[in-house]
Design a protein around this motif. Structure first.
Motif, PDB file in Angstrom:
ATOM      1  N   SER A 356       0.830  -1.206   0.000  1.00 41.52           N
ATOM      2  CA  SER A 356       0.000   0.000   0.000  1.00 41.52           C
ATOM      3  C   SER A 356       0.862   1.252   0.000  1.00 41.52           C
ATOM      4  N   THR A 357       1.943   1.219   0.762  1.00 42.64           N
ATOM      5  CA  THR A 357       2.847   2.366   0.796  1.00 42.64           C
ATOM      6  C   THR A 357       3.529   2.575  -0.549  1.00 42.64           C
ATOM      7  N   VAL A 358       3.983   1.483  -1.149  1.00 46.15           N
ATOM      8  CA  VAL A 358       4.613   1.586  -2.465  1.00 46.15           C
ATOM      9  C   VAL A 358       3.636   2.134  -3.488  1.00 46.15           C
ATOM     10  N   GLN A 359       2.395   1.677  -3.414  1.00 46.05           N
ATOM     11  CA  GLN A 359       1.391   2.152  -4.372  1.00 46.05           C
ATOM     12  C   GLN A 359       1.141   3.649  -4.227  1.00 46.05           C
ATOM     13  N   ARG A 364       1.754   9.246  -6.283  1.00 45.35           N
ATOM     14  CA  ARG A 364       2.200  10.632  -6.132  1.00 45.35           C
ATOM     15  C   ARG A 364       3.153  11.045  -7.254  1.00 45.35           C
ATOM     16  N   LYS A 365       4.001  10.101  -7.669  1.00 41.57           N
ATOM     17  CA  LYS A 365       4.912  10.411  -8.767  1.00 41.57           C
ATOM     18  C   LYS A 365       4.163  10.606 -10.077  1.00 41.57           C
ATOM     19  N   ARG A 369       2.588  14.144 -13.391  1.00 43.14           N
ATOM     20  CA  ARG A 369       2.579  14.127 -14.848  1.00 43.14           C
ATOM     21  C   ARG A 369       1.191  14.404 -15.419  1.00 43.14           C
ATOM     22  N   LEU A 370       0.201  14.577 -14.593  1.00 46.11           N
ATOM     23  CA  LEU A 370      -1.155  14.765 -15.069  1.00 46.11           C
ATOM     24  C   LEU A 370      -1.313  16.148 -15.684  1.00 46.11           C
ATOM     25  N   GLU A 423      -7.781  11.092  -8.301  1.00 46.49           N
ATOM     26  CA  GLU A 423      -6.380  11.064  -8.693  1.00 46.49           C
ATOM     27  C   GLU A 423      -6.021   9.739  -9.333  1.00 46.49           C
ATOM     28  N   ARG A 424      -6.588   8.642  -8.807  1.00 47.76           N
ATOM     29  CA  ARG A 424      -6.295   7.330  -9.376  1.00 47.76           C
ATOM     30  C   ARG A 424      -6.851   7.236 -10.794  1.00 47.76           C
ATOM     31  N   ILE A 425      -8.004   7.821 -10.996  1.00 41.10           N
ATOM     32  CA  ILE A 425      -8.581   7.791 -12.339  1.00 41.10           C
ATOM     33  C   ILE A 425      -7.710   8.574 -13.315  1.00 41.10           C
TER      34      ILE A 425
END
Length: 480
Positions: A356-359, A364-365, A369-370, A423-425
């Motif tokens: 979960s932390t890695v995800q 965030r990275k 780029r969005l 944000e995930r979308i």
């Protein structure tokens, strides 16, 4: 009647008056005339003559009757001839203790010896035997029995030495004593506590080989008697039996050896309550964390640590009461497998938390780029591929679900939707655009970096109980 009264009177005076020599009595005194019968010589009346006291007569001495002083009892009966047969029978009074740590057992028994010594024969009209205690047993020859592989043994001496010696007129002897012995028992604990142990008490002559003493069970298998009330707390006594073998010592020769063998089966109920049941409960308790939200760190971490420490305590307590053997016991297999299951439940949450932390870091990275969405009038409505619209409720956890997916492919989020979900979308849209740029002409495939950590808990709810149930089926089918 008068004569009888006079006689009684005279007899009473003879008992009360001390003896006085006649020459000291005055010639004319009444006492002199009464005691001398009226004459100057000693009394001869049968009335005044006292009979002999039978209690003062010498009684036949036991040692003289048995002719103990006339024989050398340091030698066995029939020395120089064939071996003297000595029969043995045993009555087990109690099986006091069985120790796995010391690998021994303690037994109290009546040990009886039977042999014939013609040196002890005596005349008897009614063929009655004579019974003695340990004092006479120390003056005659008795078999020198000892317990092989014994650690401690003693003859009871309350209120006196518990030793009986019975001698028959023809010289047959019964020698009985009450003994408590602690002897070694080599136990195989590989199936503990689902084991069955076989122990034996071995009796042998210390000095006399089979050329001098033939040791045998007097009544065969009936030579061993046990009390029906004998019981041991942890064991069920299955059977007792006797046997005879020859033992060889390179320095002294062959000896007859008698065996009392008994089989014990351990009661499992105590260990089910004290070991197996608590261990199983700890494993099941560790599964509770699979139903707790992965973000509830203060709830899941203490639960996992508590179950691990409890299993460690159970394992330590069991090993503290066991010998330090070099092989694995059945209880060790069960406890350590249970410990592994508990430990894996902690590792499972560590993996979920780490992923979960890695995800979140990757999100965030990619968010940087969005494209800017400031100019969008309806930022909540965006075009999505059908593959993403089929997200399961478990994928987003408690973040919420889309209310509907229109046939045109539009994905509409509920009002007040979570910003993280948007944000995930957007991450998916950005990745889709990048993939399209790198793979021109390919289908609308894209690379998703979203790892559904909630699915790990969902599968763990099935895999952990199923695997532990399978282990129990295999374990109990092998050891029961």
């Amino acid at each position: 009647m008068m004569g009888l009264a006079v006689m009684d009177n005279l007899d009473s005076e003879a008992m009360l008056v001390p003896h006085i020599p006649n020459h000291l009595l005055l010639p004319g005194s009444k006492r002199a005339s009464r005691m001398s019968g009226g004459r100057g010589h000693s009394p001869v009346s049968p009335v005044l003559k006292r009979g002999s006291d039978m209690t003062k007569l010498p009684v036949t001495n036991t040692e003289q009757l048995l002719k103990i002083d006339g024989h050398d009892f340091t030698m066995r009966p029939g020395f120089g001839g064939p071996a003297i047969p000595v029969g043995v029978d045993v009555q087990v009074e109690s099986l006091d203790k069985i120790s796995e740590v010391d690998m021994d057992f303690t037994m109290t028994l009546y040990l009886r010896h039977y042999w014939k010594d013609e040196r002890l024969s005596f005349p008897s009209n009614r063929n009655q035997s004579m019974t003695f205690d340990s004092r006479l047993a120390k003056k005659i020859w008795v078999p020198d029995m000892f317990f092989v592989h014994s650690k401690r043994s003693f003859t009871h001496d309350t209120t006196t030495d518990n030793v009986m010696l019975r001698v028959f007129p023809d010289g047959k002897v019964l020698y009985s004593l009450r003994v408590t012995v602690t002897a070694m028992c080599s136990m195989d604990l590989s199936r503990f506590p689902l084991d069955t142990q076989t122990c034996s008490l071995e009796i042998e002559s210390y000095a006399y080989t089979d050329d001098d003493l033939m040791l045998y069970w007097k009544k065969g298998n009936d030579s061993l008697q046990t009390d029906e009330r004998i019981s041991v707390s942890q064991f069920l006594i299955q059977k007792f039996h006797t046997s005879t073998k020859l033992a060889f010592y390179s320095s002294t020769g062959w000896y007859n050896r008698l065996y009392i063998t008994f089989t014990l089966r351990r009661h499992i109920f105590f260990f089910l309550l004290q070991t197996y049941f608590p261990a199983t409960l700890m494993v099941m308790l560790s599964w509770v964390s699979f139903w707790i939200d992965r973000r509830a760190v203060p709830a899941r971490v203490p639960l996992g640590i508590t179950t691990v420490l409890t299993m460690s305590t159970i394992i330590t307590g069991v090993n503290a009461s066991m010998p330090r053997v070099s092989y694995i016991k059945a209880v060790d297999i069960y406890l350590w497998v249970s410990f592994v299951f508990v430990f894996l439940s902690v590792i499972e949450y560590a993996a979920v938390n780490y992923l979960s932390t890695v995800q979140e870091r990757k999100e965030r990275k990619l968010q940087e780029r969005l494209p800017c969405t400031c100019g969008l009038t309806h930022p909540n409505q965006m075009m999505m591929s059908n593959s993403y619209s089929d997200m399961d409720v478990n994928t987003t956890g408690n973040y919420g679900m889309a209310e509907d997916v229109h046939s045109t492919g539009k994905y509409r989020m509920p009002n007040g939707g979570n910003g993280v979900q948007r944000e995930r979308i957007l991450v998916q849209l950005a990745l889709r655009g990048d993939e399209a740029a790198r793979h021109t002409g390919s289908s609308g495939a894209y690379s998703s970096v979203w790892i559904d950590t909630h699915t790990i808990d969902k599968y763990s709810r099935v895999i952990f109980p199923g695997a532990y149930t399978l282990f129990n089926i295999v374990y109990w089918s092998l050891y029961l």
